[in-house]
Each structure stands twice: as C-alpha cells, then as structure tokens.
Scaffold this active site. Sequence first.
Site, PDB file in Angstrom:
ATOM      1  N   LEU A 253     -97.211  74.800 -63.774  1.00  0.00           N
ATOM      2  CA  LEU A 253     -97.134  73.268 -63.930  1.00  0.00           C
ATOM      3  C   LEU A 253     -96.727  72.830 -62.665  1.00  0.00           C
ATOM      4  CD1 LEU A 253     -95.539  72.869 -67.619  1.00  0.00           C
ATOM      5  CD2 LEU A 253     -97.788  73.295 -67.105  1.00  0.00           C
ATOM      6  N   ASP A 254     -97.491  72.304 -61.959  1.00  0.00           N
ATOM      7  CA  ASP A 254     -97.578  71.759 -60.359  1.00  0.00           C
ATOM      8  C   ASP A 254     -96.741  70.301 -60.535  1.00  0.00           C
ATOM      9  OD1 ASP A 254     -98.198  71.721 -57.654  1.00  0.00           O
ATOM     10  OD2 ASP A 254     -99.169  70.086 -58.007  1.00  0.00           O
TER      11      ASP A 254
END
Length: 599
Positions: A253-254
């Site tokens: 999850l950037d």
Amino acid sequence: MSDVASLLKDRLIHQLAFIYADVSLDDPLPTIAERLMASMGLADTEGDDCNITAPCPHTNLWSEQDVILITYGDSIYQQAAHGSDDSVPAPLQTLHGFLKRYCSHTINHVHILPFFPYSSDDGFSVIDYSTVNEALGTWDDIEAISEDFGLMVDLVINHCSARSAWFMQFVEQKSPGKDFFFTAELTDDISEVVRPRTSPLLRETTTATGVKEVWCTFSHDQVDFDFRNPEVLIAFANIIRLYLDKGTRIFRLDAIAFLWKIPGTSCINLPQTHEVVRLLRTLIEHADPNALIITETNIPNRENLTYFGNANEAHAIYNFSLPPLLVNTLLSGSSQYLKNWLMSMPPAQNGTFYFNFIASHDGIGLRPAEGLLSDTEINDLVNCILKFGGRVGWRTGDNGKQKPYELNIALIDALKGTLKGEDQWQIERFICAHAIMFGLEGVPGIYIHSLIGTTNDEERVVHTGQNRSINRHRWIDTALIKELDDVHSLHHQVLTQITQLLHIRKAQRAFHPNATQFTLQLRNELFGYWRQSIDRKQSIFCISNITDEPQTLHLSDINLIGTEQWTDLISQNQIDAEELEHTLQPYQTLWLTNQFDAD
C-alpha cells in the site's frame, strides 16, 4: 446468504460506518458493502456466496524461507544487436530469466515496482491501473513470474497521474472521475499538513465547472484521490480483484499514510486512514487467505508501528528506521543508536512481521530517524553521503523550513568508507550490513542493485534530473552477466557472498520472522542480538564488528553454554565456549549456533 457472508457484510458495514461517519452519502452503507463484496468476487449478482474464506487470525503465513527481491520491471533488459532488426524479449521476460538463473534457490518472492503505464516518478504516477506498460511486457509475463515466485505488487492508492482517464474526466466534469479527486479552498487551513516534498500542495486546475484547487501530496503530476467518495474505494476493490487474479500474493500500500485528508489537521495517519487499511485487509483476506498487506509509511518509527493495529491492519510494515540507523552505525563505528532502537522495538505479534530492508528504489529516508538520531548525527550522515557522491532530497518542515528528507545513493557507495573518509573495507562493510539485516526478526527484502552491487549511476541522474535515479540503474543483460561471471569483479563478489548468507539463513529455524529476539549488551564497537527458534531447539548469537579495526569479543558477555558445541554458521569454524575471548576482524559477522543443522 451464508453465515460467513453475512458476518463479512456486517463487518464491512461497521468499518464503513467509522470511515464515513462525517460524510454525507448517496447510498446506504449496506449497499456499499454489497458492492464491495461484488467487486471482490465475494458474492455474485444475486448475492450468493462465491469463494468466501473466513480468515484465521494471528496465523503466520511466512517462515525463515521467505526473502523478497525488490526490482523494477526493466532493471535488466536486452538490447538488439547494432544494425539488427531482430526483436528482443520484453524486459519482464529478461527479468524472469535472471531470477531463475541467479535467485531461484535463495529468493522466493519478487516485488516488481509499478509496471503500469505512467507519466512520472518511475511508475508511481499511474495512468492506467488495469494494463501493463507495453514497454515492459504483458500480463502474461507478470503471471509467468508469479508461477515461479510469490508476486508483490504496488497498490498506488493515494494518487494517480494527472494524465489518467479519471483525471481527464475530472477536468471535463464527467463521471466517474468528476468526484474522484480531493480539492480544497484557498481559505482552508493547510498550515499543519505534513509534506514529503517542497512543491506547493495545491494545483490550480481549470475544469468544465470552474477553477478547482487539487490536492497534490507529492507532485502536481500526482493528483490525490478523494476517498470521501465511496466510488473511489469501490474502484480500488475492482483493481485489487484484478491483481489477485493475475497472481498477486502481497499488496504494498504505497504512501497509505496520506490517504485521508481533513484541512486543519496534519492529514497524515488519520483514524479514517487506519480504518481503510483494516477494511482492505478484510476484503483481501476473505478473497484469498494467503494474500498479505504491507504498508509503506516512511514516517517516524512510533507512527509507523501503529499500522500493525491489533494484528488487524497490515500483516507487515516496512522497518523504515533500520536503513538510516544501520548506515549510521557502519559509518560512525558506534552501535549506540541502533542498539537503543532495537531494544525499544516490540516483537511483532503472531500474524504480523517486520519487513526489513536497507536499500530500495527510493532513498534512505531520514524521517524514520527523527527522535532516534540527534540532529548532529543526521548532519554528519548527510555530509558523509555527499562526500561519497550521494544526493539529498528535501521536504518542507515546521515553519516552512527545509529539512533533509532522504539520502539518494547506491548502498554500496554509501558504505565505501566511514565518517573519516573512503577506505579499503567497502565490500566487507556492505556484506556486514546485510548479515545484520538478514538475521533480524522479520522478513528480509533486498533491492536488486544491492544483490549485484550496482554503484552510483551519475549518468542517469544527469539524464533524468532526478536524484533518485542514482540508485535506479538499468543493466543490459549481457553486460551484467559478464560482470557476474567474472570472479574478480565487485558484482560477482557481492552476489556470491550475499547468496551464501541467504542460503545459510533459510536453513535456520531461529531466523523465523517471529522467533524470539533479544538485544545483546555489548560495547559500542560491536553490535549483536540473540535469536531463538519458536520450538526453542536452536539459538543463534548474531554479532558483528561494525568498525574498521579488529575487535575482541569477551565470550563471557554472551554466556555461551560451555557444555555445548558452538559453530559460526558463516565461516563454519567451531568456537570453544571455554575460551575467554574471540577476535572479530573488521566488519566480520558471527552467527554462532548450538545447532547449525536446523533441519
């Protein structure tokens, strides 16, 4: 609807109620929950159950066998012969060949950095989430890699490209994109917003209904989504389903910490953001109980730890404080700060793990060192990296002042010397860094350019104008293979020694990501910790000389049991526990165990 499906729907409604408590919605929460389930393939159009699996909490889906390689899809590519019209394999196919040739016995997962069409930031400004960048290959190439290696994929969830179809729809004020992006008023209080960049936060954009100020956490080409609109959440549920179908095992999850925005606040780590992570986990683990979430939160250590939740948010968090602290340790010759930090780190609960790394496609982040290193230590670190050919990225801090945000340099060049200057211990210091990291509690991640010892790419920095390009070299496969096959080359030596360490690591039950760990109280010239397998049958003392001088280890300091045989796994030398002391050469690491055949 079965009991499992009904419980899942109720849980989603509860999570949605928290996220949207202060948002006026067009659809009722049960409808949104049902649409999320349908997007994830958890119910068909009639609402019947479809492949729903109830997850088992606090389960470790990983072991000492797990190692993750981090790479771009085109870090290695083939070049057509001069004057030839012959086509060459796609970079993803070349990467797959490299992985099978050099990594199949040591690395079992690969993180392919964003491989989608993009407009900037080397992939993190996504134009289209549903297709593979044709310059890299196709979904068939991605799926082929996923058949041989566990696949880790970026979910670039905070923002997308200003050239995406969704943002074009926003400009034209057409659905669905017209309400997909976060906008603010010029009168909004944004003074407390935490920024990772120095560019203006708001981007003036002319749309079909007037001028709007679009929120841009990172750059004006990276426009932030507005998750107050549930349609955005549903769109990402569809993307997640696609990635699962294409073989994804791990979702990264950037920039997730910046997801939810409320003007007048810091707009980072807000409660709604944490609840979105929990909701995404709920969806993913019900669709595939073996799929994992890793949160990428380049923030101070205490804030980073909160993304574990109560073992109900991320399965893993990036151990962001490790890179600056470990590099500082090896440059300064003192383990004080690294030791203090490690002593303060809570063990990961069952069902969670630390993702350890010391180099990546980004720089060495300095925010995670805030409160752990003094300003003097950080300044010394910055100045040393500059002397070794590195660059510094900046962010806007309190009162508009610029502060160092990250160090941009190839790790092997960051370790070419100490604060005193360059010396002859570059490879030994580099291998020492990895030996320390490989033994720590957690799953190790190794950047491809660390695996093969790639040095600073000054030419690429000049070409792109971006500091981060210094550590994003692209190898022509024939040139790389030539280097790796040359026993005298730096690249061969690095690959050989790291491969040896990984082979040893994978055979030790005491290196399970959740095995017991204690920090050893040694003098600052040494750094050490003790690991014990979950079944308590194997112990390993991991001790490193982090200086450029020989150091004496007093065996009484680690209380070796004199009746047992102790062996250094790395050198295979036996250690007599009745000896009073043992000398470690500069940057030598010992992995002392009482049971070296852990199988």
